[in-house]
Design a protein around this motif. Structure first.
Motif, PDB file in Angstrom:
ATOM      1  N   MET A 140       0.842  -1.192   0.000  1.00 59.20           N
ATOM      2  CA  MET A 140       0.000   0.000   0.000  1.00 59.20           C
ATOM      3  C   MET A 140       0.883   1.249   0.000  1.00 59.20           C
ATOM      4  O   MET A 140       1.851   1.331   0.764  1.00 59.20           O
ATOM      5  N   LYS A 141       0.550   2.212  -0.833  1.00 57.60           N
ATOM      6  CA  LYS A 141       1.338   3.430  -0.940  1.00 57.60           C
ATOM      7  C   LYS A 141       1.170   4.281   0.302  1.00 57.60           C
ATOM      8  O   LYS A 141       0.054   4.500   0.788  1.00 57.60           O
ATOM      9  N   ILE A 142       2.284   4.767   0.835  1.00 58.01           N
ATOM     10  CA  ILE A 142       2.257   5.602   2.030  1.00 58.01           C
ATOM     11  C   ILE A 142       1.722   6.984   1.679  1.00 58.01           C
ATOM     12  O   ILE A 142       2.101   7.571   0.670  1.00 58.01           O
ATOM     13  N   LYS A 143       0.835   7.497   2.521  1.00 59.00           N
ATOM     14  CA  LYS A 143       0.304   8.831   2.329  1.00 59.00           C
ATOM     15  C   LYS A 143       1.017   9.803   3.265  1.00 59.00           C
ATOM     16  O   LYS A 143       1.213   9.510   4.445  1.00 59.00           O
ATOM     17  N   TYR A 144       1.397  10.957   2.721  1.00 60.65           N
ATOM     18  CA  TYR A 144       2.100  11.975   3.496  1.00 60.65           C
ATOM     19  C   TYR A 144       1.189  13.183   3.689  1.00 60.65           C
ATOM     20  O   TYR A 144       0.538  13.637   2.746  1.00 60.65           O
ATOM     21  N   HIS A 145       1.160  13.703   4.904  1.00 61.77           N
ATOM     22  CA  HIS A 145       0.294  14.828   5.229  1.00 61.77           C
ATOM     23  C   HIS A 145       1.091  15.904   5.955  1.00 61.77           C
ATOM     24  O   HIS A 145       1.825  15.605   6.908  1.00 61.77           O
ATOM     25  N   PRO A 146       0.952  17.178   5.554  1.00 61.39           N
ATOM     26  CA  PRO A 146       1.624  18.243   6.304  1.00 61.39           C
ATOM     27  C   PRO A 146       0.936  18.463   7.643  1.00 61.39           C
ATOM     28  O   PRO A 146      -0.287  18.312   7.756  1.00 61.39           O
ATOM     29  N   ILE A 147       1.707  18.814   8.652  1.00 59.15           N
ATOM     30  CA  ILE A 147       1.148  19.100   9.964  1.00 59.15           C
ATOM     31  C   ILE A 147       1.964  20.218  10.603  1.00 59.15           C
ATOM     32  O   ILE A 147       3.193  20.243  10.494  1.00 59.15           O
ATOM     33  N   LEU A 148       1.272  21.166  11.220  1.00 59.05           N
ATOM     34  CA  LEU A 148       1.942  22.306  11.845  1.00 59.05           C
ATOM     35  C   LEU A 148       2.252  21.999  13.301  1.00 59.05           C
ATOM     36  O   LEU A 148       1.413  21.458  14.020  1.00 59.05           O
ATOM     37  N   PHE A 149       3.459  22.356  13.730  1.00 52.55           N
ATOM     38  CA  PHE A 149       3.829  22.242  15.130  1.00 52.55           C
ATOM     39  C   PHE A 149       4.439  23.555  15.601  1.00 52.55           C
ATOM     40  O   PHE A 149       5.196  24.207  14.858  1.00 52.55           O
TER      41      PHE A 149
END
Length: 225
Positions: free
Chosen positions: A1-10
């Motif tokens: 399964m292809k990995i999904k990347y998501h931006p996240i603010l810290f």
């Protein structure tokens, strides 16, 4: 399964927690807006794992009445992210053009005033950080939902709150993020952190939050290229 990347603010303190390997959880409300209009009417009942169920993978929130008793009626919600997805961290940064026209990135989380003055750094908000500047990647290990104020001491520590020292009798002191006096209780420290970012009303309302447990991984090949 292809990995999904998501931006996240810290925020900068939380990036420092990630960098020092003391932050392994984050709490977010995205996707829970509907039930958080009146969170008192719901109880989190877990995720559906039945492969034959059309709601497989959905998180169930059970309706309850004014006496806190379940009504055996469920409200399924799909979490915005899944176990195995990867957050790429956006943080406050600055990109400085070098003589060879390449860009060197600096990060507020590991800067100091001397560096800032020497380079005349003007920090840019994390929202505008490009993929190629990213240095932290967090793979989601588990997901659940809970009311914000139900956080345990162990989980408050996993949120990355900062230890600032020891008391005279050897008790651990945790940072207060909107006051000047440290405290002995990790949940109190986390509460001050949450309030410093989201405001006191958000804490008092105790919304449902997704609890994401994660682990750091290496930067994927060709990410942001």
């Amino acid at each position: 399964m292809k990995i999904k990347y998501h931006p996240i603010l810290f925020s900068t303190p939380m990036v420092q927690g990630i960098n020092e390997n003391r932050k392994t959880q984050t709490r977010r409300t995205k996707g829970l807006e509907e039930i958080n209009k009146n969170p008192e009417l719901y109880r989190y009942d877990g995720i559906c794992t039945d492969e034959d169920d059309s709601y497989q993978g959905s998180h169930f929130f059970e309706y309850i009445n004014n006496q806190g008793k379940p009504l055996e009626t469920y409200h399924p919600i799909d979490c915005p992210y899944n176990v195995g997805d990867v957050f790429w961290v956006r943080e406050t940064f600055c990109g400085i053009i070098q003589k060879d026209e390449s860009t060197k990135y600096h990060y507020k989380a590991n800067s100091n005033w001397a560096l800032k003055e020497a380079l005349k750094i003007i920090w840019k908000p994390s929202l505008f950080m490009p993929k190629k500047a990213c240095r932290f990647f967090l793979k989601i290990k588990s997901i659940r939902a809970e009311r914000l104020q139900d956080i345990s001491e162990e989980d408050a520590i996993a949120e990355g709150i900062e230890i600032v020292g020891k008391s005279a009798n050897g008790l651990t002191l945790y940072k207060e993020y909107h006051l000047s006096v440290p405290n002995f209780h990790p949940v109190t420290s986390f509460r001050s952190l949450w309030i410093s970012i989201n405001g006191i009303d958000s804490w008092m309302e105790s919304p449902f939050v997704w609890v994401y447990e994660f682990e750091r991984i290496n930067k994927p090949l060709n990410f942001g290229v």
